[in-house]
Design a protein around this motif. Structure first.
Motif, PDB file in Angstrom:
ATOM      1  N   GLY A 227       0.782  -1.227   0.000  1.00  0.00           N
ATOM      2  CA  GLY A 227       0.000   0.000   0.000  1.00  0.00           C
ATOM      3  C   GLY A 227       0.812   1.276   0.000  1.00  0.00           C
ATOM      4  N   SER A 228       2.119   1.178   0.068  1.00  0.00           N
ATOM      5  CA  SER A 228       2.975   2.363   0.115  1.00  0.00           C
ATOM      6  C   SER A 228       3.680   2.571  -1.216  1.00  0.00           C
ATOM      7  N   LEU A 229       3.865   3.824  -1.576  1.00  0.00           N
ATOM      8  CA  LEU A 229       4.602   4.173  -2.788  1.00  0.00           C
ATOM      9  C   LEU A 229       6.000   4.710  -2.470  1.00  0.00           C
ATOM     10  N   ARG A 230       6.254   5.015  -1.217  1.00  0.00           N
ATOM     11  CA  ARG A 230       7.497   5.668  -0.809  1.00  0.00           C
ATOM     12  C   ARG A 230       8.709   4.767  -1.043  1.00  0.00           C
TER      13      ARG A 230
ATOM     14  N   LEU B  24      -6.685   7.043 -11.178  1.00  0.00           N
ATOM     15  CA  LEU B  24      -7.821   7.135 -10.263  1.00  0.00           C
ATOM     16  C   LEU B  24      -9.027   6.457 -10.887  1.00  0.00           C
ATOM     17  N   TYR B  25      -9.765   5.732 -10.045  1.00  0.00           N
ATOM     18  CA  TYR B  25     -10.928   5.034 -10.598  1.00  0.00           C
ATOM     19  C   TYR B  25     -11.913   6.038 -11.176  1.00  0.00           C
TER      20      TYR B  25
ATOM     21  N   PRO C  78       0.903   1.038   5.188  1.00  0.00           N
ATOM     22  CA  PRO C  78       0.908   2.010   6.282  1.00  0.00           C
ATOM     23  C   PRO C  78      -0.503   2.522   6.548  1.00  0.00           C
ATOM     24  N   GLU C  79      -0.618   3.314   7.595  1.00  0.00           N
ATOM     25  CA  GLU C  79      -1.866   4.009   7.906  1.00  0.00           C
ATOM     26  C   GLU C  79      -1.697   5.472   7.522  1.00  0.00           C
TER      27      GLU C  79
ATOM     28  N   PRO D 135      -4.087   4.153   2.775  1.00  0.00           N
ATOM     29  CA  PRO D 135      -3.622   5.108   1.774  1.00  0.00           C
ATOM     30  C   PRO D 135      -4.557   5.147   0.564  1.00  0.00           C
ATOM     31  N   GLY D 136      -4.692   6.334  -0.018  1.00  0.00           N
ATOM     32  CA  GLY D 136      -5.569   6.507  -1.173  1.00  0.00           C
ATOM     33  C   GLY D 136      -5.202   5.619  -2.345  1.00  0.00           C
TER      34      GLY D 136
END
Length: 190
Positions: free
Chosen positions: A13-16, A49-50, A82-83, A89-90
């Motif tokens: 879920g993270s892009l970082r 984005l959907y 992450p939260e 995350p979006g």
């Protein structure tokens, strides 16, 4: 199914670039019990984005089709995230929104384990509970226990090496993976 090797995929879920959760996801293959392999799914970074109009006009993005196919082929999915702002995350929510619309919905009936980590004390617990609500709607089979919520994760990793180093965290992850293996086998025997 009891003897069949289990093929698991991780959805990050993270892009970082220096993501603590990516460090956790990378640690999982070495912690997997015998008979389980764990491979990473492609990044969700490039999923648009959907947009129902986009879906109708252009169909599903190739990245979504790839994720869906890999999830369908897997015996289980581990979501490592992450939260963000008391929730997920979006980018992860967007990927799940796309996946929820794919024919032959890939998460329906699929065993899923959740791992959350954050710099805060409760390790992404609020994110985990929101994610569980979403997965209930998608008919995923979510592992209830043991939960993994890595609090103060920054103190449990070597940022230079990009890996988890705290032994208790590694042991907890291994325990969850063993439970996930048992869970998948129970679910498949039905």
């Amino acid at each position: 199914m009891s003897d069949k090797p289990l093929k698991i995929v991780t959805l990050l879920g993270s892009l970082r670039q220096g993501s603590y959760n990516a460090m956790i996801a990378r640690a999982l293959p070495q912690l997997a019990p015998e008979g389980m392999t764990i491979d990473a799914l492609p990044s969700i970074r490039d999923i648009p984005l959907y947009d129902a109009d986009l879906q109708q006009e252009e169909g599903f993005p190739a990245t979504v089709d790839t994720l869906a196919a890999r999830i369908r082929e897997a015996d289980g999915v581990i979501i490592v995230t992450p939260e963000y702002n008391y929730s997920l995350p979006g980018g992860l929510k967007n990927a799940i929104d796309w996946l929820s619309r794919v024919p032959n919905q890939p998460l329906a009936g699929k065993p899923v384990a959740i791992q959350t980590s954050s710099m805060g004390a409760i390790g992404g617990a609020r994110c985990q509970y929101h994610l569980r609500q979403i997965l209930v709607f998608l008919d995923a089979m979510v592992l209830n226990k043991p939960e993994f919520m890595g609090g103060a994760i920054q103190n449990k990793v070597d940022e230079q090496a990009g890996k988890v180093i705290e032994q208790g965290t590694l042991e907890h992850l291994a325990k969850q993976l063993a439970a996930f293996s048992d869970f998948i086998r129970r679910v498949s025997e039905g």
